[in-house]
Design an enzyme around this catalytic site. Structure first.
Site, PDB file in Angstrom:
ATOM      1  N   HIS A   9     -15.196 -10.653  11.904  1.00  0.00           N
ATOM      2  CA  HIS A   9     -13.686 -10.464  10.852  1.00  0.00           C
ATOM      3  C   HIS A   9     -12.153 -10.424  12.087  1.00  0.00           C
ATOM      4  O   HIS A   9     -11.382 -10.935  12.149  1.00  0.00           O
ATOM      5  CB  HIS A   9     -13.057  -9.724  10.056  1.00  0.00           C
ATOM      6  CG  HIS A   9     -12.175  -9.526   9.195  1.00  0.00           C
ATOM      7  ND1 HIS A   9     -11.900 -10.505   8.874  1.00  0.00           N
ATOM      8  CD2 HIS A   9     -10.917  -9.292   9.127  1.00  0.00           C
ATOM      9  CE1 HIS A   9     -10.413 -10.624   8.226  1.00  0.00           C
ATOM     10  NE2 HIS A   9      -9.955  -9.142   8.159  1.00  0.00           N
ATOM     11  N   GLU A  37      -8.602   1.989   7.150  1.00  0.00           N
ATOM     12  CA  GLU A  37      -9.032   1.865   6.351  1.00  0.00           C
ATOM     13  C   GLU A  37     -10.161   2.598   5.545  1.00  0.00           C
ATOM     14  O   GLU A  37     -10.763   2.215   4.356  1.00  0.00           O
ATOM     15  CB  GLU A  37      -8.312   1.007   4.922  1.00  0.00           C
ATOM     16  CG  GLU A  37      -7.738   0.204   3.751  1.00  0.00           C
ATOM     17  CD  GLU A  37      -7.586  -0.947   3.553  1.00  0.00           C
ATOM     18  OE1 GLU A  37      -6.993  -1.753   4.512  1.00  0.00           O
ATOM     19  OE2 GLU A  37      -7.495  -1.491   2.846  1.00  0.00           O
ATOM     20  N   ASP A  38     -11.287   1.549   6.359  1.00  0.00           N
ATOM     21  CA  ASP A  38     -12.917   1.261   6.161  1.00  0.00           C
ATOM     22  C   ASP A  38     -13.573   2.481   6.953  1.00  0.00           C
ATOM     23  O   ASP A  38     -14.498   2.898   6.952  1.00  0.00           O
ATOM     24  CB  ASP A  38     -13.058  -0.076   7.037  1.00  0.00           C
ATOM     25  CG  ASP A  38     -12.407  -0.641   5.447  1.00  0.00           C
ATOM     26  OD1 ASP A  38     -12.160  -0.380   4.909  1.00  0.00           O
ATOM     27  OD2 ASP A  38     -12.814  -1.911   5.944  1.00  0.00           O
ATOM     28  N   ASP A 100      -4.678 -11.753   9.185  1.00  0.00           N
ATOM     29  CA  ASP A 100      -5.577 -11.394   8.559  1.00  0.00           C
ATOM     30  C   ASP A 100      -6.074 -12.495   7.527  1.00  0.00           C
ATOM     31  O   ASP A 100      -7.156 -13.182   6.642  1.00  0.00           O
ATOM     32  CB  ASP A 100      -5.215 -10.017   7.657  1.00  0.00           C
ATOM     33  CG  ASP A 100      -6.709  -8.837   6.640  1.00  0.00           C
ATOM     34  OD1 ASP A 100      -7.648  -9.743   7.240  1.00  0.00           O
ATOM     35  OD2 ASP A 100      -6.051  -8.610   6.054  1.00  0.00           O
ATOM     36  N   ASP A 220       2.903 -42.928   2.796  1.00  0.00           N
ATOM     37  CA  ASP A 220       3.228 -42.374   4.201  1.00  0.00           C
ATOM     38  C   ASP A 220       2.598 -41.181   4.040  1.00  0.00           C
ATOM     39  O   ASP A 220       3.106 -39.862   4.091  1.00  0.00           O
ATOM     40  CB  ASP A 220       4.583 -41.801   4.136  1.00  0.00           C
ATOM     41  CG  ASP A 220       5.080 -41.125   3.315  1.00  0.00           C
ATOM     42  OD1 ASP A 220       4.434 -41.210   1.650  1.00  0.00           O
ATOM     43  OD2 ASP A 220       6.715 -40.379   2.975  1.00  0.00           O
TER      44      ASP A 220
END
Lengths: 686, 48
Positions: A9, A37-38, A100, A220
Site C-alpha cells: 500500500h 499509526e500501525d 492514500d 459530446d
C-alpha cells in the site's frame, strides 16, 4: 482484506506521488505514512531517522487516538480538522492523503459493502472536491469514477456498457475531426498536439442527471484537446477550429484570461461537427496542461542554490492556498466540529463569480458574494473603510449579490467607523468573515474597556460614592487577584463584555473600604435619618426629603428627574439621598431594600435647571439636525449636548441633552420637535 | 486499474520519481522503504 503484505500500500501511494513529480521527503513520508499509526514507531523516531519535514508530514496524516472522543463521528471530524490544519502548514500532507485515498479506492473491492459505501461517500463528499479545489484533475476524475462505481453500481455499469457499444463509431468520428484540425494547424504553422479522450464516467452521469437525458442523447462523449506552446497559439488555434466548425452558442469559456480559483487555465468551446454532432475542444499550453493535471502539486519546484550546490524545496505561488488558510483561520475559533465540517465542505464546493474592479482587475469570489466580500478581497483596510459600492456605475446597497462580469467600485472613507456586525450575515468568503471577526475582536476590546468603565462608574455613583473613594491601588489589586485579571483594563473589558457584573467588583472594593472605615454603622445612620423631625426645607436640588433637614440630596443620573415627575428617595451609604423617578429602571432594584427608601417631593418654589436627555427618531434628510437645533433654540431652551447617528436603513437617531426647569417645558419641547418634517418619534430617555 | 498506475515494487517508484524529478534522493527513499517494510513486517497489522 486483500491479503497483500502491508508494504504494498505505501509503495503504491508513493508511486502515485512520484507521478505528480513530488520531492524526496514527500515520497519518504508516503512510504512511512502508516508506521506511527500501525506500528510501535513514534514521531520522534521519524525525526531522528528522516528529519522534521518527513516526520511532520507523517504526523499530519496520522489519525488521532481513539480514546479522546465520545462518538465515532466526533473523532472523525477531529481527524479531518487535524489533517486540514497540517495541510495548512504543508500542502504535501494533503497530497499524501489524496494519494492514500486513491489507492484505498482502487482496492475497495476487498472491503465489505458497508465500508465500500461509507468510503465512497466520504471520497465523493470530501476528497474529490478537495482534489478539484487544489486543481489536481488527474486524481479528481479517478476518485469520482471509483466512488461513483461503488455508490451507484447499476448506473455505472450501464454507462460503461453504453459507451462500449458505440465506441468504434465515435472513435471514427473523433479521428476524422482530429485529422482535419491537425492539418489546419500545420498549415498555420502552429506546433500542436491534438488528442482525443473519452469523457469521465461520472461527468457523463452528472450531465445525464442535469439535462435529464439518456446516454444516446449525449453527443459530446468525446472531447478533443489541443496543446500548444504559448498563449498566442491558443487563441490562433481557437480561430482555426471556429473557422472549421460552427461554435455552439453559449458554450465558450475562456479560463485563460480568467483562471479558475484552483489555477486551472484552458479555453473550452463546443463545436458542431458533420451531421450536426457536437463535440468539445479544450485548448491550452503545455504549462497549463501540467497545472491542470497536477494542480497545486505542479507548483512544487526545486531550486538549485548555485553557490553551495544545495537543493531546496520551494513553494511557488503560495497565495493559491490563501482560501485554505483563510478557512482554517476562521475555523480556529470554532469549537463545534460540525460547524468546521460544514464550512469546509461549503468552501470546497463553492461556485465562483468573477467581477471586475474599475481598473479592470479580475477578482474571483464565491458565488453569492457581495461588494463587502470584494472590498476585503482587495485589502483588509478597504473592507474596514468601506462606506458604499457602485455596481456597474450605479450606487447599490453593499449587500447586493454580485453577478459575473459586474464592475464594482468600492467607496471608502477615512472616517468610516469600521465594519458592522450585520455584515457577517451577508458575506460569503471566509476571508471577509475572518477579517471582520478579527476587527471586532480588536475593536471590541477597546469598546468593552470603555463600556466597563462606564458601567462601574455608574454603579459607584448609584451608591453615592466617588471613584477615588474606592479605587485605591491595593484594593483594586485584591479585586484583580480575586477574579484572576492581569490588568485593570482586562477587568473593565470583562465588565463591558458582560462576563462579570460591575456589582461583583464593587462588592469586593466596598469590602476593603469598609475594613478601612471601621465598618460604618449603616443601620444606625438610617434609623437616625428616619427618626428626625419633619422639616420641609428644600435642598439645593429643589427636592424636599421627608423629615430630614440639611441632608445631601442628589438627582440620580440614570433617570434625571424633573420637577413634575413622581419621585422617590434612596438613602445611600454615606452619600445622602439619591432621588429617582418612580418609573426609573433602577427603582425596582432599590425598592427591594425597603428600609433605605424614603419619601421625597418637589418643593413648590423649586426654581432650578435640570438636565434632561431626549431622543429624536426621524427619516434621515438633509438639514434635519439643523431644524432640530433651530426649533429648540427658538423656543428659548438651552442645549447641553447633541449626539447623532444614522442606521443603515437611513433612520436618524438624534440624542439631545437639554437644560429645562420642569416637566411642562419638557412636554413643550417634545411637541415642538414632533412637528418637524420627517420626525416620527420623540422620547425622553429613561 | 490501468497497468501503468501500479508499481511492481519500490524500484518502479524510484524510476518514475527520477524520470519526473531529477533531484530525487533515491537513497533516502530506499531507506524509508526498508524502514517501513521492517516496521510493518513486525507489526500485528502486517497484511492488508
Amino acid at each position: 482484506m486483500s491479503g497483500e503484505p502491508y508494504i504494498i500500500h505505501p509503495v503504491q501511494v508513493a508511486y502515485i506521488l512520484a507521478g505528480l513529480e513530488l520531492d524526496t521527503d514527500t515520497l519518504c513520508a508516503a512510504l512511512l505514512h502508516d508506521v506511527v499509526e500501525d506500528t510501535d514507531t513514534t514521531n520522534e523516531d521519524l525525526v531522528k531517522e528522516f528529519g522534521e519535514s518527513v516526520a511532520e508530514m507523517v504526523s499530519g496524516v496520522t489519525k488521532l487516538g481513539k480514546l479522546q472522543y465520545t462518538t465515532k463521528e466526533e473523532q472523525q471530524v477531529e481527524n479531518y480538522r487535524k489533517m486540514f490544519l497540517a495541510m495548512g502548514k504543508d500542502i504535501r500532507v494533503i497530497l499524501i492523503k489524496l494519494a492514500d485515498r486513491l489507492h484505498n479506492m482502487r482496492t475497495l473491492k476487498y472491503l465489505s459493502r458497508d465500508r465500500q459505501i461509507a468510503n465512497s461517500k466520504e471520497t465523493m463528499d470530501l476528497y474529490a472536491p478537495l482534489a478539484n479545489r487544489l486543481g489536481i484533475y488527474s486524481l479528481k476524475w479517478e476518485l469520482e469514477d471509483l466512488a461513483f462505481k461503488y455508490l451507484y453500481p447499476d448506473e455505472f455499469h450501464e454507462i460503461v456498457k453504453g459507451l462500449d457499444k458505440k465506441r468504434d463509431e465515435r472513435l471514427a468520428f473523433i479521428d476524422m475531426i482530429m485529422e482535419e484540425i491537425r492539418k489546419q494547424l500545420k498549415n498555420a504553422r502552429i506546433n500542436a498536439e491534438v488528442t482525443g479522450r473519452a469523457k469521465h464516467i461520472y461527468s457523463i452521469y452528472r450531465k445525464m442527471q442535469r439535462d435529464n437525458s439518456t446516454l444516446d442523447q449525449i453527443y459530446d462523449l468525446f472531447a478533443l484537446r489541443i496543446l500548444v506552446n504559448n498563449v498566442r497559439d491558443c487563441y490562433a488555434a481557437l480561430g482555426i477550429v471556429h473557422d472549421l466548425y460552427t461554435p455552439m452558442p453559449g458554450r465558450f469559456k475562456d479560463y485563460i484570461s480568467v483562471p479558475k480559483k484552483n489555477m486551472y487555465q484552458s479555453i473550452h468551446t463546443t463545436l458542431i461537427g458533420p451531421k450536426g454532432t457536437p463535440f468539445e475542444v479544450q485548448i491550452r499550453t503545455w504549462e497549463m496542461h501540467r497545472t491542470a493535471e497536477f494542480g497545486i502539486a505542479a507548483h512544487w519546484a526545486y531550486k538549485e542554490q548555485s553557490n553551495k550546490g544545495k537543493k531546496k524545496a520551494v513553494i511557488v505561488k503560495e497565495d493559491k492556498l490563501a482560501w485554505l488558510r483563510e478557512t482554517l483561520e476562521w475555523q480556529k475559533d470554532t469549537e463545534n466540529p460540525d460547524e468546521f465540517m460544514n464550512t469546509l465542505k461549503k468552501e470546497l464546493f463553492e461556485d465562483e463569480v468573477h467581477v471586475f474592479t474599475p481598473k479592470g482587475d479580475i477578482k474571483v469570489l464565491p458565488r453569492g458574494s457581495t461588494p463587502i466580500d470584494l472590498a476585503y478581497a482587495i485589502h483588509e483596510q478597504v473592507g474596514h473603510k468601506m462606506i458604499g459600492a457602485k455596481i456597474n456605475s450605479k450606487m447599490m446597497p453593499i449587500i447586493t449579490k454580485l453577478n459575473n462580469g459586474d464592475i464594482v467600485e468600492i467607496i471608502t472613507s477615512d472616517s468610516a467607523k469600521g465594519p458592522s456586525r450585520d455584515w457577517l450575515k451577508f458575506v460569503k468568503s471566509s476571508g471577509a468573515k475572518t477579517r471582520i471577526q478579527q476587527w471586532f475582536k480588536k475593536a471590541q476590546r477597546a469598546e468593552n474597556i470603555e463600556k466597563g468603565k462606564e458601567i462601574l462608574e455608574k454603579d459607584i455613583k448609584k451608591i453615592g460614592m466617588k471613584h477615588s473613594d474606592l479605587f485605591k491601588p491595593e484594593w483594586v489589586q485584591i479585586a484583580l487577584d480575586r477574579y484572576k485579571y492581569n490588568s485593570v483594563d482586562d477587568m473593565y473589558a470583562s465588565i463591558g463584555f458582560g462576563a462579570i457584573s460591575a456589582a461583583k467588583i464593587l462588592a469586593r472594593l466596598l469590602e476593603e473600604y469598609k475594613k478601612e472605615h471601621k465598618e460604618e454603622d449603616l443601620e444606625k445612620t438610617i434609623s437616625e435619618l428616619a427618626n428626625k423631625k419633619t422639616i420641609t426645607k428644600p435642598s439645593k436640588t429643589g427636592v424636599v426629603v421627608e423629615g430630614i433637614d440639611n441632608c445631601l440630596v442628589k438627582l440620580s443620573k440614570c433617570c434625571n428627574p424633573l420637577p413634575g415627575d413622581q419621585i422617590i428617595g434612596y438613602i445611600t451609604k454615606g452619600r445622602g439621598v439619591s432621588v429617582h423617578r418612580t418609573d426609573c429602571v433602577n427603582v425596582k432594584e432599590l425598592i427591594s431594600e425597603d428600609n433605605r427608601i424614603i419619601d421625597v417631593y418637589w418643593a413648590n418654589e423649586a426654581k432650578s435647571h435640570y438636565s434632561v436627555e431626549i431622543t429624536v427618531y426621524a427619516n434621515d434628510r438633509q438639514g434635519l439636525l439643523s431644524d432640530v437645533i433651530k426649533e429648540v433654540t427658538s423656543a428659548k431652551f438651552n442645549i447641553l449636548g447633541v449626539n447623532t447617528k444614522t442606521t443603515k436603513e437611513r433612520i436618524a437617531i438624534i440624542e439631545v441633552t437639554l437644560e429645562l426647569e420642569n416637566l411642562d417645558e419638557l412636554n413643550k419641547v417634545i411637541n415642538t420637535l414632533k412637528r418637524i418634517e420627517s420626525v416620527y418619534e420623540v422620547k425622553r430617555n429613561k | 486499474m490501468k497497468e501503468d498506475t501500479v508499481a511492481k515494487g519500490i524500484e518502479d517508484v524510484i524510476k518514475l520519481a527520477k524520470e519526473k524529478n531529477r533531484h530525487i534522493d533515491s537513497r533516502k527513499v530506499m531507506k524509508a522503504y526498508n524502514y517501513a517494510k521492517a516496521k510493518h513486517r513486525r507489526s500485528k497489522k502486517n497484511v492488508r
